[in-house]
Write a protein that holds these residues in place. Structure first.
Motif, short mmCIF file in Angstrom:
data_model
loop_
_atom_site.label_atom_id
_atom_site.label_comp_id
_atom_site.label_asym_id
_atom_site.label_seq_id
_atom_site.Cartn_x
_atom_site.Cartn_y
_atom_site.Cartn_z
N THR A 1 -94.28 12.54 111.56
CA THR A 1 -94.10 12.86 112.76
C THR A 1 -94.57 11.82 113.68
O THR A 1 -94.23 11.45 114.69
N TRP A 2 -95.55 11.19 113.61
CA TRP A 2 -96.42 10.28 114.12
C TRP A 2 -96.78 9.05 113.27
O TRP A 2 -96.88 9.25 111.88
N ILE A 3 -96.95 7.75 113.83
CA ILE A 3 -97.06 6.50 113.18
C ILE A 3 -98.43 5.94 113.71
O ILE A 3 -98.61 5.96 114.96
N ALA A 4 -99.36 5.63 112.81
CA ALA A 4 -100.56 5.05 113.30
C ALA A 4 -100.54 3.58 112.68
O ALA A 4 -100.33 3.05 111.62
N ALA A 5 -100.79 2.62 113.64
CA ALA A 5 -100.60 1.25 113.27
C ALA A 5 -102.12 0.46 113.61
O ALA A 5 -102.76 0.61 114.80
N LEU A 6 -102.53 -0.09 112.61
CA LEU A 6 -103.79 -0.89 112.60
C LEU A 6 -103.46 -2.09 113.20
O LEU A 6 -102.64 -2.52 112.52
N SER A 7 -104.29 -2.44 114.08
CA SER A 7 -103.91 -4.03 114.75
C SER A 7 -105.23 -4.57 115.12
O SER A 7 -105.94 -4.04 115.73
N PRO A 8 -105.24 -6.00 114.90
CA PRO A 8 -106.36 -6.81 115.48
C PRO A 8 -105.98 -6.65 117.01
O PRO A 8 -104.75 -6.55 117.50
N VAL A 9 -106.88 -6.97 117.81
CA VAL A 9 -107.15 -7.13 119.30
C VAL A 9 -107.03 -8.44 119.95
O VAL A 9 -107.74 -9.20 119.45
N ALA A 10 -106.19 -8.65 120.55
CA ALA A 10 -106.33 -10.17 121.27
C ALA A 10 -107.70 -10.15 122.13
O ALA A 10 -107.65 -9.32 123.06
N GLN A 11 -108.05 -11.24 122.43
CA GLN A 11 -109.19 -11.61 123.27
C GLN A 11 -108.55 -11.58 124.63
O GLN A 11 -107.64 -12.37 124.98
N GLY A 12 -108.93 -10.75 125.58
CA GLY A 12 -108.54 -10.85 126.91
C GLY A 12 -107.26 -10.06 126.94
O GLY A 12 -106.72 -9.48 126.15
N GLY A 13 -106.53 -10.45 128.13
CA GLY A 13 -105.38 -9.58 128.17
C GLY A 13 -104.59 -10.11 129.57
O GLY A 13 -105.35 -10.76 130.52
N VAL B 1 -99.11 12.22 110.12
CA VAL B 1 -99.07 10.98 110.38
C VAL B 1 -99.01 10.08 109.37
O VAL B 1 -99.93 10.20 108.30
N THR B 2 -98.20 9.16 109.31
CA THR B 2 -98.20 8.02 108.18
C THR B 2 -98.85 6.65 108.79
O THR B 2 -98.87 6.32 110.18
N ASN B 3 -99.31 5.73 107.91
CA ASN B 3 -99.91 4.58 108.31
C ASN B 3 -99.69 3.42 107.26
O ASN B 3 -98.92 3.81 106.21
N GLY B 4 -99.74 2.44 107.76
CA GLY B 4 -99.59 1.10 106.73
C GLY B 4 -100.34 -0.20 107.06
O GLY B 4 -100.67 -0.14 108.59
N PRO B 5 -100.74 -0.92 106.28
CA PRO B 5 -101.40 -1.92 106.83
C PRO B 5 -100.65 -3.18 107.37
O PRO B 5 -99.42 -2.99 107.32
N PRO B 6 -101.35 -3.70 108.27
CA PRO B 6 -100.75 -4.83 109.26
C PRO B 6 -100.16 -6.20 108.63
O PRO B 6 -100.89 -6.45 107.58
#
Length: 390
Positions: free
Chosen positions: A150-162, A116-121
């Motif tokens: 083989t997999w990607i990890a994405a760190l992300s802020p989460v929107a309020q509501g949806g 798994v690879t990842n990177g800063p948003p």
């Protein structure tokens, strides 16, 4: 898929590392030119468990003690910083498996060659809650090991509501997991050093990610063991500092070899016989050895506490933070000294000092090597509330 099992003792990996280190050393120019590990080498290392060294045993990982992992890392760093960097990046991220939903972790690492690879948003990244999961958009950079991942990890802020009134159970940042074919790899990795890490960017455009393939990055760990009690940022920092120290030590060895055969213009004396060279080499050796000892001492204290108490003090965490930063900054000074001793021959790609010089100065630009960490330590020592990530 069935979970792969790998050996769990350090002696096995120390023995197995030697042939792989030799292959990395032989392929170093190719790795630098092609900006990736040779696929056959990456595959063989995965088959041998070298991307599962810190993975929980319940997932088929070795779950090595972190000091043992650093021994392996230092061997690879002497051969090629890019390969060592990917080993640290990919293995440390694998500790996050202990915080993922268990079924998702088994799905990912049920593949024998899973990485798994990842990177800063970037600022464009956002996960919007919808029924059953999230809609993800944005770009992420600096994802080391993208080619063999083989997999990607994405760190992300989460929107309020949806949409449809859906709300996130926790509005803090989340990590969202996707098979690599579900993202668009973007080649922005045109650098002077650490080229072989293949630290490409990736884009995601309105991709639905099911809730069970997400988690809070600092949530509680379901796996037992001291490894999962240490903040991941400190695991990254210690590993990258170890890579830097390995690069510095190898640079000194290169300079020693040059000094035994090079006679500076009009000097009539071998480089090794000049007092300036002797003093520079002695000072550089002391710098590298001292920085390594500081890192080992700080890391040892923290590891002992994690093993015996399962908790870490602020003092232990800050000491390791500053020791890792100091190791990176000091390693750069050592590499610079070795590069200077090599003289005009050092500017050519044919001299292995050139790649170490370029790699080292990319390492110093990573967040783990920033001077701000000295400020954190200073604040703590002065009785102030320490700021920063530790």
């Amino acid at each position: 898929m069935t979970t792969t099992t790998v050996p769990t003792n350090i002696a096995h990996y120390l023995d197995a590392a030697g042939p792989f280190v030799a292959r990395v050393d032989e392929a170093a120019d190719w790795i630098d030119a092609e900006r990736q590990m040779p696929p056959d080498l990456a595959g063989d290392m995965a088959d041998a468990g070298f991307f599962r060294l810190l993975l929980p045993r319940d997932l088929g990982g070795a779950q090595l003690a972190h000091p043992d992992f650093l021994q392996i890392l230092e061997q690879f760093a002497a051969a090629d910083a890019s390969v060592a960097w990917c080993l640290n990046q990919n293995n440390v991220f694998a500790t996050s498996a202990a915080r993922m939903p268990v079924d998702t972790a088994h799905l990912i690492w049920g593949e024998p060659r899973a990485v798994v690879t990842n990177g800063p948003p970037t600022r464009s990244c956002l996960a919007t809650p919808v029924e059953g999961g999230y809609r993800l958009n944005g770009r992420w950079n600096l994802s080391s090991g993208s080619d063999h991942a083989t997999w990607i990890a994405a760190l992300s802020p989460v929107a309020q509501g949806g949409q449809n009134g859906a709300t996130a159970s926790d509005q803090g940042p989340r990590i969202l997991l996707m098979p690599k074919p579900e993202v668009n790899i973007v080649d922005l990795w045109h650098t002077a050093g650490l080229r072989g890490t293949g630290s490409f960017s990736f884009d995601v455009d309105d991709r639905f990610i099911a809730e069970e393939r997400t988690y809070i990055q600092d949530g509680p760990a379901w796996a037992d063991g001291p490894l999962y009690q240490i903040p991941r940022t400190l695991l990254f920092a210690t590993g990258f500092a170890t890579v830097a120290l390995g690069v510095a030590r190898k640079s000194l060895e290169i300079a020693i070899g040059v000094g035994q055969s090079r006679m500076p213009y009009r000097s009539g004396v071998l480089l090794r016989d000049q007092q300036t060279t002797q003093r520079t080499m002695g000072e550089a050796h002391a710098q590298q050895s001292s920085a390594r000892a500081f890192l080992k001492e700080a890391h040892g204290r923290l590891w002992d506490s994690a093993c015996s108490k399962g908790t870490l003090t602020i003092d232990e965490r800050i000491q390791l933070r500053v020791a890792a930063t100091h190791a990176i900054r000091t390693s750069a000074q050592v590499v610079d000294a070795a590069y200077t001793l090599c003289g005009a021959s050092g500017i050519f790609q044919s001299n292995p000092i050139q790649r170490r010089f370029q790699d080292m100065h990319v390492i110093t630009q990573h967040v783990q090597g920033h001077y701000v960490h000295y400020e954190t330590a200073g604040q703590f020592l002065m009785g102030l509330e320490p700021q920063g990530v530790f």
